[in-house]
Design an enzyme around this catalytic site. Structure first.
Site, PDB file in Angstrom:
ATOM      1  N   GLY A  20      44.876  33.454 159.206  1.00 57.82           N
ATOM      2  CA  GLY A  20      44.639  34.880 159.018  1.00 57.82           C
ATOM      3  C   GLY A  20      44.968  35.705 160.248  1.00 57.82           C
ATOM      4  N   TYR A  21      44.947  37.003 160.070  1.00 56.73           N
ATOM      5  CA  TYR A  21      45.292  37.953 161.132  1.00 56.73           C
ATOM      6  C   TYR A  21      44.321  37.849 162.307  1.00 56.73           C
ATOM      7  CZ  TYR A  21      46.550  42.625 163.005  1.00 56.73           C
ATOM      8  OH  TYR A  21      46.957  43.680 163.780  1.00 56.73           O
ATOM      9  N   LEU A  71      36.454  28.081 151.456  1.00 54.48           N
ATOM     10  CA  LEU A  71      35.151  28.732 151.373  1.00 54.48           C
ATOM     11  C   LEU A  71      34.518  28.641 149.993  1.00 54.48           C
ATOM     12  CD1 LEU A  71      35.829  31.954 153.483  1.00 54.48           C
ATOM     13  CD2 LEU A  71      34.458  29.969 154.142  1.00 54.48           C
ATOM     14  N   TYR A 164      34.556  46.022 147.248  1.00 51.59           N
ATOM     15  CA  TYR A 164      34.873  45.322 148.489  1.00 51.59           C
ATOM     16  C   TYR A 164      33.814  45.610 149.550  1.00 51.59           C
ATOM     17  CZ  TYR A 164      37.114  44.284 152.931  1.00 51.59           C
ATOM     18  OH  TYR A 164      37.374  43.817 154.197  1.00 51.59           O
ATOM     19  N   LYS A 168      30.814  43.158 151.436  1.00 52.91           N
ATOM     20  CA  LYS A 168      30.655  42.923 152.864  1.00 52.91           C
ATOM     21  C   LYS A 168      29.202  43.065 153.305  1.00 52.91           C
ATOM     22  CE  LYS A 168      33.677  42.034 155.172  1.00 52.91           C
ATOM     23  NZ  LYS A 168      34.327  40.715 155.436  1.00 52.91           N
ATOM     24  N   SER A 209      45.083  46.788 156.589  1.00 49.55           N
ATOM     25  CA  SER A 209      45.307  47.833 157.579  1.00 49.55           C
ATOM     26  C   SER A 209      46.745  47.821 158.075  1.00 49.55           C
ATOM     27  CB  SER A 209      44.346  47.657 158.762  1.00 49.55           C
ATOM     28  OG  SER A 209      43.007  47.798 158.363  1.00 49.55           O
TER      29      SER A 209
END
Length: 343
Positions: A20-21, A71, A164, A168, A209
């Protein structure tokens, strides 16, 4: 006292989601500091590409290893955390493709976090640092002004939060509850980043983003809506994870991770000014709010944007600065270097 690299090499850190980023940059920064690093991938078939993108920034030598763990399953987590000193839980199974389905988002995020925490506590990990989001620290009123710190918790019943964002806050709440009840010798810290920009390690690990920057540079947007971003550089975010991992003062704390605020039209202007011809297609006009409101009636993907039009919250990173000595790049630098990495 600052640790020597020889000492850090003896400490083992697991980073979840190394492809991932954010996860990729955490791996890079840990290797630069001399740690022995493990990272999880859903499939070991991803190892070669991930290793190559990391090696472009730092030579991992024999200090980087990959473990298969998902996960959504218990399998593999025990082996991944066994013998680790620290865990940076960065990975998230979330996707905006099904952002309207709350159950499909909350379940994997919450249950995945709990899987990592259970395995970490059982293995006697010293500390787990989990990546949350500013979405878990958002006022109910989108017109509310003033400085917001980590004491605020988003209301998951707030109808203005899309699925979303609700996922979180619910995931972080579940993680804190579990650790308060089961931590034992394992301490816990969460990081709440804003919009994450900065250089990409590979074109494959762009997050939502980064795609905003790509669309602006390539002129894929007819204009810029009145949207603003509280920005954090992905490299600064990785740095904060490591500071929170090692500082005794960080145990049991939440840390907001932002550097500055920019409206979308300001980002477009900066890209045009700094990149010249490369960003000549970046839009110069703004899209009126009423246009997006009308479009959202027919396009469900735009509905989560409408409540954010004109919104300007001010989350303060002062706690991370004061307690951990965290420093950040300027937001303008971050968006420009993000765009440059996409070419």
């Amino acid at each position: 006292m600052k640790k020597e690299k020889s000492d850090q090499a003896k400490e083992v850190v697991l980073v979840t989601g190394g492809t991932g980023y954010v996860g990729g940059w955490c791996v890079v920064e840990l290797l630069r500091r001399g740690y022995t690093v493990r990272t999880t991938v859903r499939s070991l078939s991803k190892e070669q590409a991930a290793r190559a993108s990391i090696a472009a920034e730092v030579d991992p030598g024999d200090r980087l290893s990959f473990y298969a763990a998902d996960l959504t399953s218990d399998e593999g987590w025990g082996a991944a955390v066994s013998g680790c000193d620290y865990v940076l839980h960065v990975a998230s199974p979330l996707s905006h493709d099904n952002a309207r389905d709350l159950d499909s988002l909350v379940g994997p995020a919450r249950d995945g976090a709990l899987r990592v925490l259970r395995a970490s506590v059982k293995a006697g990990v010293r500390r787990v640092v989990m990546t949350s989001s500013l979405a878990a620290c958002t006022p109910t009123s989108y017109r509310e002004e003033g400085i917001i710190d980590e004491t605020l918790w988003s209301d998951p019943k707030d109808n203005k939060l899309d699925s979303y964002r609700k996922s979180k806050v619910l995931s972080e709440m579940a993680a804190w509850q579990f650790m308060n009840e089961n931590a034992g010798g394992t301490s816990f810290t969460t990081i709440l980043p804003g919009a994450i920009f900065g250089p990409v390690l590979s074109q494959a690990n762009q997050n939502g983003s980064v795609q905003v920057i790509e669309r602006l540079v390539k002129g894929r947007l007819p204009g810029t809506p009145r949207l603003g971003f509280e920005i954090v550089d992905v490299r600064d975010l990785a740095e904060l994870h490591i500071l929170a991992m090692t500082a005794s003062e960080a145990a049991g704390q939440r840390f907001i991770a932002v550097s500055g605020f920019m409206w979308m039209h300001e980002i477009s202007q900066v890209l045009r000014a700094k990149l010249g011809e490369r960003a000549s297609k970046a839009p110069t006009r703004m899209i009126p709010d009423f246009v997006l409101r009308v479009l959202s009636i027919f396009d469900g993907s735009l509905r989560s944007i409408v409540p954010m039009l004109g919104r300007r919250f001010t989350h303060t990173p002062e706690k991370a600065r004061q307690l951990l000595g965290w420093r950040t790049r300027a937001a303008e630098t971050t968006v420009v270097e993000c765009a440059e990495s996409l070419h």
